[in-house]
Design a protein around this motif. Structure first.
Motif, PDB file in Angstrom:
ATOM      1  N   GLY A 108       0.790  -1.227   0.000  1.00  0.00           N
ATOM      2  CA  GLY A 108       0.000   0.000   0.000  1.00  0.00           C
ATOM      3  C   GLY A 108       0.818   1.272   0.000  1.00  0.00           C
ATOM      4  O   GLY A 108       0.304   2.340  -0.344  1.00  0.00           O
ATOM      5  N   PRO A 122       1.731   4.042  -3.696  1.00  0.00           N
ATOM      6  CA  PRO A 122       1.401   5.395  -4.189  1.00  0.00           C
ATOM      7  C   PRO A 122       2.243   6.478  -3.529  1.00  0.00           C
ATOM      8  O   PRO A 122       2.602   7.465  -4.186  1.00  0.00           O
ATOM      9  CB  PRO A 122      -0.083   5.549  -3.850  1.00  0.00           C
ATOM     10  CG  PRO A 122      -0.390   4.507  -2.859  1.00  0.00           C
ATOM     11  CD  PRO A 122       0.544   3.367  -3.132  1.00  0.00           C
ATOM     12  N   ILE A 123       2.577   6.288  -2.255  1.00  0.00           N
ATOM     13  CA  ILE A 123       3.406   7.294  -1.574  1.00  0.00           C
ATOM     14  C   ILE A 123       4.799   7.326  -2.191  1.00  0.00           C
ATOM     15  O   ILE A 123       5.355   8.395  -2.450  1.00  0.00           O
ATOM     16  CB  ILE A 123       3.482   6.966  -0.073  1.00  0.00           C
ATOM     17  CG1 ILE A 123       2.090   7.055   0.530  1.00  0.00           C
ATOM     18  CG2 ILE A 123       4.442   7.895   0.634  1.00  0.00           C
ATOM     19  CD1 ILE A 123       1.989   6.432   1.891  1.00  0.00           C
ATOM     20  N   MET A 130       4.831   9.038  -5.407  1.00  0.00           N
ATOM     21  CA  MET A 130       4.777  10.481  -5.214  1.00  0.00           C
ATOM     22  C   MET A 130       6.154  11.047  -4.832  1.00  0.00           C
ATOM     23  O   MET A 130       6.535  12.126  -5.273  1.00  0.00           O
ATOM     24  CB  MET A 130       3.773  10.775  -4.109  1.00  0.00           C
ATOM     25  CG  MET A 130       3.208  12.166  -4.149  1.00  0.00           C
ATOM     26  SD  MET A 130       1.800  12.217  -3.057  1.00  0.00           S
ATOM     27  CE  MET A 130       0.577  11.401  -4.032  1.00  0.00           C
ATOM     28  N   TYR A 177       1.357  -0.385 -11.086  1.00  0.00           N
ATOM     29  CA  TYR A 177      -0.056  -0.085 -11.324  1.00  0.00           C
ATOM     30  C   TYR A 177      -0.382   1.356 -10.941  1.00  0.00           C
ATOM     31  O   TYR A 177      -1.418   1.880 -11.311  1.00  0.00           O
ATOM     32  CB  TYR A 177      -0.964  -1.029 -10.521  1.00  0.00           C
ATOM     33  CG  TYR A 177      -0.826  -2.494 -10.860  1.00  0.00           C
ATOM     34  CD1 TYR A 177      -0.324  -2.905 -12.085  1.00  0.00           C
ATOM     35  CD2 TYR A 177      -1.218  -3.474  -9.962  1.00  0.00           C
ATOM     36  CE1 TYR A 177      -0.197  -4.243 -12.389  1.00  0.00           C
ATOM     37  CE2 TYR A 177      -1.101  -4.820 -10.266  1.00  0.00           C
ATOM     38  CZ  TYR A 177      -0.585  -5.193 -11.473  1.00  0.00           C
ATOM     39  OH  TYR A 177      -0.469  -6.518 -11.771  1.00  0.00           O
ATOM     40  N   PHE A 178       0.492   1.993 -10.168  1.00  0.00           N
ATOM     41  CA  PHE A 178       0.221   3.360  -9.704  1.00  0.00           C
ATOM     42  C   PHE A 178       0.872   4.411 -10.585  1.00  0.00           C
ATOM     43  O   PHE A 178       0.808   5.585 -10.273  1.00  0.00           O
ATOM     44  CB  PHE A 178       0.714   3.546  -8.268  1.00  0.00           C
ATOM     45  CG  PHE A 178      -0.162   2.901  -7.246  1.00  0.00           C
ATOM     46  CD1 PHE A 178      -1.322   3.524  -6.821  1.00  0.00           C
ATOM     47  CD2 PHE A 178       0.164   1.675  -6.729  1.00  0.00           C
ATOM     48  CE1 PHE A 178      -2.130   2.929  -5.882  1.00  0.00           C
ATOM     49  CE2 PHE A 178      -0.645   1.072  -5.784  1.00  0.00           C
ATOM     50  CZ  PHE A 178      -1.796   1.704  -5.357  1.00  0.00           C
ATOM     51  N   LEU A 227      -7.167  -2.366  -7.574  1.00  0.00           N
ATOM     52  CA  LEU A 227      -6.428  -1.397  -8.389  1.00  0.00           C
ATOM     53  C   LEU A 227      -6.797  -1.467  -9.861  1.00  0.00           C
ATOM     54  O   LEU A 227      -7.161  -0.446 -10.448  1.00  0.00           O
ATOM     55  CB  LEU A 227      -4.917  -1.597  -8.208  1.00  0.00           C
ATOM     56  CG  LEU A 227      -4.401  -1.422  -6.786  1.00  0.00           C
ATOM     57  CD1 LEU A 227      -2.904  -1.691  -6.742  1.00  0.00           C
ATOM     58  CD2 LEU A 227      -4.678  -0.018  -6.301  1.00  0.00           C
ATOM     59  N   LEU A 282      -6.641   4.340  -2.332  1.00  0.00           N
ATOM     60  CA  LEU A 282      -5.212   4.531  -2.579  1.00  0.00           C
ATOM     61  C   LEU A 282      -4.997   5.086  -3.973  1.00  0.00           C
ATOM     62  O   LEU A 282      -4.235   6.041  -4.175  1.00  0.00           O
ATOM     63  CB  LEU A 282      -4.469   3.197  -2.450  1.00  0.00           C
ATOM     64  CG  LEU A 282      -4.190   2.662  -1.053  1.00  0.00           C
ATOM     65  CD1 LEU A 282      -3.502   1.307  -1.159  1.00  0.00           C
ATOM     66  CD2 LEU A 282      -3.316   3.620  -0.269  1.00  0.00           C
ATOM     67  N   LEU A 283      -5.672   4.460  -4.952  1.00  0.00           N
ATOM     68  CA  LEU A 283      -5.469   4.843  -6.342  1.00  0.00           C
ATOM     69  C   LEU A 283      -5.959   6.270  -6.588  1.00  0.00           C
ATOM     70  O   LEU A 283      -5.264   7.081  -7.217  1.00  0.00           O
ATOM     71  CB  LEU A 283      -6.202   3.854  -7.251  1.00  0.00           C
ATOM     72  CG  LEU A 283      -5.721   3.793  -8.684  1.00  0.00           C
ATOM     73  CD1 LEU A 283      -4.259   3.402  -8.726  1.00  0.00           C
ATOM     74  CD2 LEU A 283      -6.544   2.790  -9.465  1.00  0.00           C
ATOM     75  N   GLY A 309      -6.348   8.651  -4.382  1.00  0.00           N
ATOM     76  CA  GLY A 309      -5.460   9.570  -3.685  1.00  0.00           C
ATOM     77  C   GLY A 309      -4.176   9.793  -4.455  1.00  0.00           C
ATOM     78  O   GLY A 309      -3.638  10.900  -4.497  1.00  0.00           O
ATOM     79  N   SER A 310      -3.697   8.722  -5.107  1.00  0.00           N
ATOM     80  CA  SER A 310      -2.468   8.823  -5.883  1.00  0.00           C
ATOM     81  C   SER A 310      -2.680   9.675  -7.126  1.00  0.00           C
ATOM     82  O   SER A 310      -1.813  10.451  -7.517  1.00  0.00           O
ATOM     83  CB  SER A 310      -2.003   7.411  -6.228  1.00  0.00           C
ATOM     84  OG  SER A 310      -1.272   7.393  -7.398  1.00  0.00           O
ATOM     85  N   ILE A 361      -4.283   8.942   1.075  1.00  0.00           N
ATOM     86  CA  ILE A 361      -3.490   7.726   0.919  1.00  0.00           C
ATOM     87  C   ILE A 361      -3.095   7.164   2.279  1.00  0.00           C
ATOM     88  O   ILE A 361      -3.272   5.981   2.560  1.00  0.00           O
ATOM     89  CB  ILE A 361      -2.225   8.013   0.093  1.00  0.00           C
ATOM     90  CG1 ILE A 361      -2.602   8.459  -1.317  1.00  0.00           C
ATOM     91  CG2 ILE A 361      -1.338   6.785   0.045  1.00  0.00           C
ATOM     92  CD1 ILE A 361      -1.403   8.805  -2.158  1.00  0.00           C
ATOM     93  N   TRP A 362      -2.592   8.061   3.128  1.00  0.00           N
ATOM     94  CA  TRP A 362      -2.121   7.585   4.439  1.00  0.00           C
ATOM     95  C   TRP A 362      -3.274   7.042   5.259  1.00  0.00           C
ATOM     96  O   TRP A 362      -3.133   6.022   5.956  1.00  0.00           O
ATOM     97  CB  TRP A 362      -1.420   8.715   5.198  1.00  0.00           C
ATOM     98  CG  TRP A 362      -0.013   8.900   4.738  1.00  0.00           C
ATOM     99  CD1 TRP A 362       0.424   9.740   3.770  1.00  0.00           C
ATOM    100  CD2 TRP A 362       1.138   8.202   5.206  1.00  0.00           C
ATOM    101  NE1 TRP A 362       1.774   9.613   3.598  1.00  0.00           N
ATOM    102  CE2 TRP A 362       2.237   8.677   4.472  1.00  0.00           C
ATOM    103  CE3 TRP A 362       1.340   7.213   6.164  1.00  0.00           C
ATOM    104  CZ2 TRP A 362       3.529   8.201   4.678  1.00  0.00           C
ATOM    105  CZ3 TRP A 362       2.629   6.740   6.362  1.00  0.00           C
ATOM    106  CH2 TRP A 362       3.702   7.237   5.631  1.00  0.00           C
ATOM    107  N   LEU A 392      -4.106   3.701   4.044  1.00  0.00           N
ATOM    108  CA  LEU A 392      -3.041   2.769   4.435  1.00  0.00           C
ATOM    109  C   LEU A 392      -3.221   2.329   5.889  1.00  0.00           C
ATOM    110  O   LEU A 392      -3.137   1.139   6.224  1.00  0.00           O
ATOM    111  CB  LEU A 392      -1.700   3.464   4.255  1.00  0.00           C
ATOM    112  CG  LEU A 392      -0.466   2.600   4.106  1.00  0.00           C
ATOM    113  CD1 LEU A 392      -0.655   1.630   2.973  1.00  0.00           C
ATOM    114  CD2 LEU A 392       0.736   3.482   3.854  1.00  0.00           C
TER     115      LEU A 392
END
Lengths: 285, 289
Positions: free
Chosen positions: A131, A134-135, A138, A221-222, B232, B244-245, B247-248, B256-257, B260
């Motif tokens: 998870g 994505p972070i 970024m 995927y992100f 996803l 998550l997606l 937010g990304s 995202i956080w 998570l």
């Protein structure tokens, strides 16, 4: 249709009868040949079903079609392999494993820290760490560094936990012997405890490679540049080019098992002195 | 007892506090520039720090921001709202639970047949073990697309992926468990002239439970991971993976956080449930597993 059904039943019956006979025998050759025959039988039935019953390609391409896709898209597969495995997985894997190993050695000096960190590390290791992808995307951008970062974080905790377990695994007798030699902490560590921890380290190394591969693929995927195994899988699946997707999955499977096999081989070479390997060698299996 | 617990908890608390401190420092380091822009050039250091720790889209949110986002997401929104974290966690939990149930049934059934049919043991078991080295999650997008083609959409494709992922630890643990009774115990059963069914029900099955629960705890975690990753490629609108997606895509770091942390809590819940089930079973069997 009828021909296909007949061919399927015939090959299933014949193959299964052969499997029963092979499985009843002992010996190393049959131990390897039986699962191989099973795999071949499965592939053959897959092929027969796909061709014989005219299964549409958007559902399930036949193995031969997948093999053809693999052969025709070889340059593309190679580019994806380089992007995902060579650029992202391997550095991330190396970084995460090395960091986990060094952190375990650092923790080894302090019982207090070990008691504080280990439960948390175990807990974090059981979390859905993918998870963080994505972070990382970024922070480190679309290209391979973010994938390497995910792989590094995912491999860190298993390596840490396993190495700590391995370091505490030496017996009192061995440590007493080192003390009677007047060995310092570092001498004991390098000559006794780190080698004794190696089976645990190899366990983590083997486990971690798959984790790193999963981390890198999922991170794609992100967001990615337009190359990479995860990118290819998700875009070709969306375009219904399933033979390419299967070829890519086959590539991932081959990569995962080849690296696992290489690590297992390395383990046997490096740990030739260890009882677990010696027993292995003696029994001949 | 209490002193022992305190002695065990003290290092964990100290390390946790240290981690939170490091997190605050890292958040400050990463977000200082954006905080500067927000607070203006002549701001005092305190105002600067406060600004860096309360950005709307921080590079790294401070712990209290994440806690706040999780809290308001879980309890501050109406349940039906698309911003309710509880709703998304519920969707993911449902997928994971369904997948886990499938994995439990098929995993145990496969383990029982592997233990009893030598042909399967010799031909299939090596593949089950080897499949652990394959990044199974890579097939997730394909499974979703293929099942979508034959009209299966919604929760089932995602549950299948979650189930596929959590299937292997259950199978391998169960195979080991069913084989765990030693020679003497089998011989004893035979001297009682127990039938094959009796040996299974009274020896193999009870002996396998400790192993099963070890596998179940791993599988519960993997089911959650599988459910999240399966969300996803579906472009799912709901679920923690979708959060998550989204937010990304939109750079919503706090979202995202929060997702998570919610995923972590969900995993804890799943493992805790497995632990509870184990305790119940132990209690019913008189304190042993």
């Amino acid at each position: 249709m009828i021909v296909a059904a007949l061919a399927l039943t015939a090959s299933l019956g014949l193959g299964w009868a052969m499997l029963i006979r092979w499985a009843a025998r002992d010996g190393r050759a049959y131990g390897i040949a039986t699962p191989l025959l099973f795999g071949a039988l499965l592939l053959w039935c897959w092929e027969v079903v796909c061709i014989g019953f005219g299964v549409p390609r958007v559902l399930l391409p036949a193995p031969t079609e997948i093999a053809r896709a693999f052969a025709t898209h070889l340059p593309m597969l190679w580019a994806d392999f380089v992007q995902t495995v060579v650029r992202a997985v391997l550095p991330g894997y190396a970084l995460g494993c090395a960091a986990g190993y060094l952190a375990a050695i650092a923790l080894d000096r302090s019982l207090f820290l070990r008691r504080g960190v280990l439960p948390l590390a175990g807990l974090l290791g059981a979390m859905p760490i993918v998870g963080i992808a994505p972070i990382m995307v970024m922070w480190f951008g679309f290209d391979w560094p973010s994938k390497a970062a995910v792989a590094a974080v995912m491999t860190f905790f298993p390596m840490l936990v396993n190495t700590v377990a391995g370091l505490s695994g030496t017996g009192a007798i061995e440590r007493d012997l080192m003390r009677s030699y007047g060995a310092s902490y570092w001498q004991t560590l390098v000559k006794l405890r780190l080698p004794a921890a190696l089976p645990f380290v190899f366990n983590a190394l083997k486990l971690n490679f798959t984790l790193a591969l999963i981390g890198a693929i999922v991170a794609e995927y992100f967001g990615t540049p337009i190359v990479g195994m995860g990118f290819r899988i998700s875009t070709e699946a969306a375009r219904l080019d399933l033979d390419v997707v299967w070829a890519e999955v086959a590539l991932a499977a081959i990569t995962g098992s080849a690296c696992f096999a290489a690590l297992a081989l390395l383990e046997r070479v490096v740990l030739f002195w260890h009882p677990s390997v010696q027993k292995f060698a003696l029994s001949g299996r | 007892m209490i002193r022992g617990a305190a002695r065990r908890a003290a290092p964990i608390v100290v390390v946790l506090l240290g981690l939170v401190g490091m997190w605050y420092a890292a958040a400050l380091a990463l977000d200082l520039r954006a905080g500067q822009a927000l607070a203006g050039s002549g701001a005092s250091p305190q105002a600067l720090i406060a600004a860096a720790w309360s950005l709307e889209r921080p590079l790294l949110p401070a712990p209290h921001q994440v806690a706040q986002a999780v809290w308001s997401g879980l309890f501050g929104e109406p349940l039906g709202s698309a911003r309710s974290l509880l709703y998304h966690a519920g969707v993911t939990a449902l997928t994971a639970a369904l997948g886990f149930a499938l994995a439990l049934v098929f995993g145990i059934a496969l383990a029982v047949s592997i233990v009893h049919v030598r042909t399967l043991d010799r031909s299939l078991m090596p593949w089950v073990v080897a499949s652990q080295t394959v990044p199974v999650l890579a097939i997730a997008p394909m499974v979703v697309v293929v099942l979508g083609n034959i009209g299966l959409t919604g929760v089932l494709p995602k549950a299948l992926i979650a189930g596929w992922l959590s299937f292997f630890p259950i199978t391998t643990a169960m195979v080991t468990g069913l084989r765990s009774p030693d020679r003497m115990q089998f011989d004893l059963m035979r001297t009682y002239s127990a039938s094959g069914r009796d040996i299974f029900a009274k020896l193999r099955w009870p002996a396998s439970m400790a192993f099963l629960f070890a596998g179940v705890k791993v599988a519960a975690t993997l089911a959650v991971v599988g459910a999240i990753v399966a969300e996803l490629p579906t472009g799912a609108q709901a679920g923690l993976g979708a959060r998550l997606l989204a937010g990304s895509y939109y750079g919503q770091t706090l979202q995202i956080w929060a997702a998570l942390i919610a995923a972590a809590l969900l995993t804890l819940l799943a493992v805790g449930a497995a632990d509870c089930a184990q305790r119940v079973l132990v209690a019913r069997r008189g304190g042993r597993l």
